[in-house]
Design an enzyme around this catalytic site. Structure first.
Site, mmCIF file in Angstrom:
data_model
loop_
_atom_site.group_PDB
_atom_site.id
_atom_site.type_symbol
_atom_site.label_atom_id
_atom_site.label_comp_id
_atom_site.label_asym_id
_atom_site.label_seq_id
_atom_site.Cartn_x
_atom_site.Cartn_y
_atom_site.Cartn_z
ATOM 1 N N SER A 1 0.847 -1.191 0.000
ATOM 2 C CA SER A 1 0.000 0.000 0.000
ATOM 3 C C SER A 1 0.888 1.250 0.000
ATOM 4 O O SER A 1 1.687 1.420 -0.927
ATOM 5 C CB SER A 1 -0.974 -0.035 1.183
ATOM 6 O OG SER A 1 -2.001 0.923 1.023
ATOM 7 N N ASP B 1 -8.364 -6.052 -5.849
ATOM 8 C CA ASP B 1 -8.129 -4.922 -4.950
ATOM 9 C C ASP B 1 -9.097 -3.795 -5.295
ATOM 10 O O ASP B 1 -9.033 -3.219 -6.380
ATOM 11 C CB ASP B 1 -6.678 -4.451 -5.099
ATOM 12 C CG ASP B 1 -6.245 -3.489 -3.988
ATOM 13 O OD1 ASP B 1 -7.111 -2.760 -3.463
ATOM 14 O OD2 ASP B 1 -5.044 -3.472 -3.668
ATOM 15 N N HIS C 1 -6.965 -5.940 -1.342
ATOM 16 C CA HIS C 1 -5.913 -5.091 -0.798
ATOM 17 C C HIS C 1 -5.327 -5.664 0.497
ATOM 18 O O HIS C 1 -4.240 -5.260 0.918
ATOM 19 C CB HIS C 1 -6.454 -3.683 -0.543
ATOM 20 C CG HIS C 1 -5.377 -2.647 -0.344
ATOM 21 N ND1 HIS C 1 -4.489 -2.312 -1.325
ATOM 22 C CD2 HIS C 1 -5.063 -1.883 0.734
ATOM 23 C CE1 HIS C 1 -3.657 -1.378 -0.877
ATOM 24 N NE2 HIS C 1 -3.982 -1.110 0.373
#
Length: 355
Positions: A222, A297, A329
């Site tokens: 991320s 995601d 994610h």
């Protein structure tokens, strides 16, 4: 504040308001951002620290019943305590169960007193040999990685035991250091957060000569994935390899509520979005880069990795892309897949850094 009047001192970094009754129950950090304690404060400003032991603490309260959950370096899981008046009862305490022995040093490094955690292989003796270095940051707003809690270091210690010196550093923008620290990333995600990782690396290496600065890698997910790709694109003189998981590569494509808070509106500040994005840096890649992205995601869309990969291909820069079918994610959720996912990253790092 209570009725608009401040009741905590400027050096009390309030994390969360937990309950409001005759007084206010809240969590905060004082001079050590790696620890979070439980406090109460009255409307007159009389502040009491409820938790004493070093660690990361939270609480819930109903009437005269207070339940405190505490994480520390002494145990892998939480300890839960019930308080009613002066009576205290320990409900649960989860000892270290993973079989890992943390070879951990918490450090304050560099001119900005960056909070760092250095993990070395279990049993490593100073002077016994040079270790390749792996940075393992998040590095962005809202999230801390350097905490006074053992469970924060289980994966970094496992990586260290494979033959690395693993460095985790919290730079500017991470919580617990005050408003000026929070706002230091305003319009400058790339330059500020990358500079802090490099400063932490060099400062920690000065006191630990076993760290081999000719073999430095970085991995992240991320914001950490963004930071990892940024590192090899802009500072190949420092970083030889990066694993970039679910990275935001074009900041115009991410959540407007999040981005506009830090960078302003893209129509008003297009140059801010451009200098903090990664696409135009693609021709500069001169290190090993593994891009990983879950195809399911729905937070950081796979378009981010595809755009960067396309730009790298157009520039003739070799790289590797690993698409994860059905993965969100949060990464692989199946236990076997999660284990194999870590082993794949490990083997790639060993190959690129010559372990």
């Amino acid at each position: 504040t209570i009725d608009g009047e401040p009741v905590t001192a400027p050096d009390v970094q309030v994390r969360q308001v937990l309950d409001v009754a005759e007084d206010v129950l809240f969590t905060a950090s004082l001079d050590d951002p790696t620890q979070t304690h439980v406090f109460t404060v009255t409307p007159q400003g009389r502040q009491t620290q409820v938790t004493e032991r070093p660690g990361v603490h939270g609480a819930r309260r109903a009437g005269d019943t207070l339940v405190i959950t505490s994480w520390s370096l002494a145990q892998e899981g939480p300890a839960t305590e019930l308080r009613r008046g002066a009576a205290r009862t320990e409900i649960t305490s989860v000892p270290l169960a993973s079989g890992l022995s943390l070879n951990l040093t918490l450090l304050t490094a560099g001119e900005r007193d960056l909070r760092c955690a250095l993990l070395l292989p279990t049993g490593h003796q100073p002077g016994s040999g040079k270790l390749p270095v792996l940075l393992d940051p998040y590095g962005g707003p809202h999230a801390q990685r350097v905490l006074h809690a053992a469970n924060a270091y289980l994966t970094p210690q496992w990586l260290a035991d494979q033959g690395f010196a693993v460095l985790v550093a919290d730079g500017r923008g991470t919580p617990g250091r005050g408003p000026a620290w929070d706002r230091a990333v305003h319009q400058e995600f790339a330059s500020v957060t990358l500079a802090d990782q490099i400063d932490a690396l060099h400062a920690v290496a000065e006191g630990n000569p076993d760290l081999d600065l000719s073999r430095v890698g970085i991995r992240g997910w991320s914001y950490g994935g963004y930071l990892a790709a940024l590192a090899v694109l802009r500072r190949p003189d420092v970083f030889r390899a990066a694993i970039s998981g679910a990275p935001v590569t074009d900041l115009r494509l991410y959540d407007s509520f999040y981005m506009e808070r830090y960078l302003g509106h893209p129509d008003t500040n297009p140059e801010v979005y451009e200098r903090n994005s990664l696409i135009s840096d693609a021709p500069n890649l001169n290190a090993s880069l593994l891009l990983i992205h879950g195809l399911a995601d729905d937070n950081v869309f796979v378009a981010h990795t595809l755009r960067l990969s396309a730009a790298l291909l157009a520039a003739g820069r070799p790289h590797t892309v690993l698409p994860l079918s059905g993965v969100t994610h949060m990464g692989p959720s199946d236990e076997t897949e999660a284990e194999n996912f870590m082993l794949l990253q490990l083997n790639w790092l060993k190959h690129t850094l010559g372990v």
